[in-house]
Design a protein around this motif. Structure first.
Motif, short mmCIF file in Angstrom:
data_model
loop_
_atom_site.label_atom_id
_atom_site.label_comp_id
_atom_site.label_asym_id
_atom_site.label_seq_id
_atom_site.Cartn_x
_atom_site.Cartn_y
_atom_site.Cartn_z
N PHE A 60 0.83 -1.20 0.00
CA PHE A 60 0.00 0.00 0.00
C PHE A 60 0.87 1.25 0.00
CE2 PHE A 60 -1.83 3.48 2.50
CZ PHE A 60 -2.92 3.79 1.71
N PHE A 61 1.90 1.24 0.84
CA PHE A 61 2.79 2.40 0.92
C PHE A 61 3.53 2.60 -0.39
CE2 PHE A 61 6.92 4.32 1.89
CZ PHE A 61 6.51 5.51 2.45
N VAL A 185 3.50 -9.36 6.22
CA VAL A 185 2.77 -10.35 5.42
C VAL A 185 1.27 -10.15 5.59
CG1 VAL A 185 2.23 -12.82 5.23
CG2 VAL A 185 4.61 -12.08 5.35
N GLY A 186 0.84 -9.97 6.82
CA GLY A 186 -0.59 -9.76 7.08
C GLY A 186 -1.11 -8.47 6.47
N LEU A 187 -0.34 -7.39 6.59
CA LEU A 187 -0.76 -6.11 6.01
C LEU A 187 -0.87 -6.22 4.49
CD1 LEU A 187 1.36 -3.58 8.09
CD2 LEU A 187 -1.13 -3.59 7.91
N GLU A 193 -6.36 -8.22 -0.61
CA GLU A 193 -7.77 -8.65 -0.53
C GLU A 193 -8.70 -7.46 -0.76
OE1 GLU A 193 -8.02 -10.51 3.30
OE2 GLU A 193 -7.13 -12.39 2.58
N LYS A 194 -8.38 -6.32 -0.15
CA LYS A 194 -9.21 -5.12 -0.34
C LYS A 194 -9.13 -4.63 -1.78
CE LYS A 194 -9.23 -3.50 4.41
NZ LYS A 194 -8.77 -2.52 5.38
N ALA A 195 -7.94 -4.70 -2.38
CA ALA A 195 -7.76 -4.26 -3.76
C ALA A 195 -8.53 -5.16 -4.72
CB ALA A 195 -6.28 -4.22 -4.13
N ALA A 196 -8.59 -6.46 -4.42
CA ALA A 196 -9.29 -7.42 -5.28
C ALA A 196 -10.80 -7.20 -5.24
CB ALA A 196 -8.96 -8.84 -4.85
N LYS A 197 -11.32 -6.69 -4.12
CA LYS A 197 -12.75 -6.44 -3.99
C LYS A 197 -13.22 -5.23 -4.78
CE LYS A 197 -13.24 -8.58 0.53
NZ LYS A 197 -13.49 -8.36 1.98
N LYS A 198 -12.27 -4.33 -5.12
CA LYS A 198 -12.64 -3.10 -5.82
C LYS A 198 -12.94 -3.37 -7.27
CE LYS A 198 -10.21 0.12 -2.85
NZ LYS A 198 -9.17 1.12 -2.76
#
Length: 198
Positions: A60-61, A185-187, A193-198
């Motif tokens: 994300f960063f 790894v978790g972040l 996962e959030k990017a795939a939902k968009k």
């Protein structure tokens, strides 16, 4: 994102305070060290995150930094082009000023001054918009890390998650307490996962 390391330290400090609050607001769930000593202190689970590694490897960063750097580059190019255009107009005016009437020269000079003021105002507004966007992205970074740590804390019951950075407030950190990799790894998984939902 020059101050991202400082911002992330602040984020982690707030996260630590939040986890500290959670721990002491739920005292009845605190595990006690297995020992025969009746004065034994409760087991404390403290880990740290290497902030530099986190920022270097958090997708994300990295994505946010690329977008902001691209916008900054585009803005710089746009401002340079506008600045050169204005300089060319001023140079042209200086060359032709001798052939103009006093009234024409004053009108042209006033128009150029207005253009310069507009340019300065535009540059300041554009820089402010970019700074506001950067602040929003830093806040989003903070929220993502805090949200993830809150979720992780339900499973692992961390009492403290410290932010370690070279030259920071922590002078030494035992590498056995380094949770950077697992938190990273978790972040990244959460981000994907959030990017795939968009």
């Amino acid at each position: 994102m020059k101050n991202a390391s400082l911002i992330l330290n602040a984020v982690l400090a707030v996260a630590v305070a939040y986890l500290y609050f959670l721990h002491f607001s739920e005292r009845n769930t605190t595990p006690v060290a297995a020992t025969t000593d009746s004065t034994a202190a409760p087991v404390r689970k403290v880990v740290y995150v290497n902030v530099d590694s986190l920022l270097t490897n958090y997708e994300f960063f990295k994505d946010t930094r690329k977008v902001l750097e691209s916008k900054r580059f585009q803005l710089d190019n746009e401002l340079n082009a506008k600045g050169r255009s204005l300089q060319n107009e001023v140079a042209f005016f200086q060359q032709k000023a001798q052939t103009m009437t006093m009234e024409q020269a004053r009108a042209t000079e006033a128009a150029l001054m207005k253009k310069q003021q507009d340019f300065v105002a535009y540059r300041e507004r554009a820089a402010q918009r970019l700074a506001e966007e950067e602040a929003k992205k830093n806040e989003e970074l903070y929220n993502r890390i805090q949200e993830y740590l809150r979720g992780v804390n339900k499973q692992n019951q961390y009492e403290f998650v410290l932010g370690y950075t070279k030259g920071g407030g922590i002078l030494f950190a035992d590498t056995t307490l380094d949770a950077t990799r697992q938190i990273l790894v978790g972040l990244n998984k959460s981000y994907q996962e959030k990017a795939a939902k968009k």
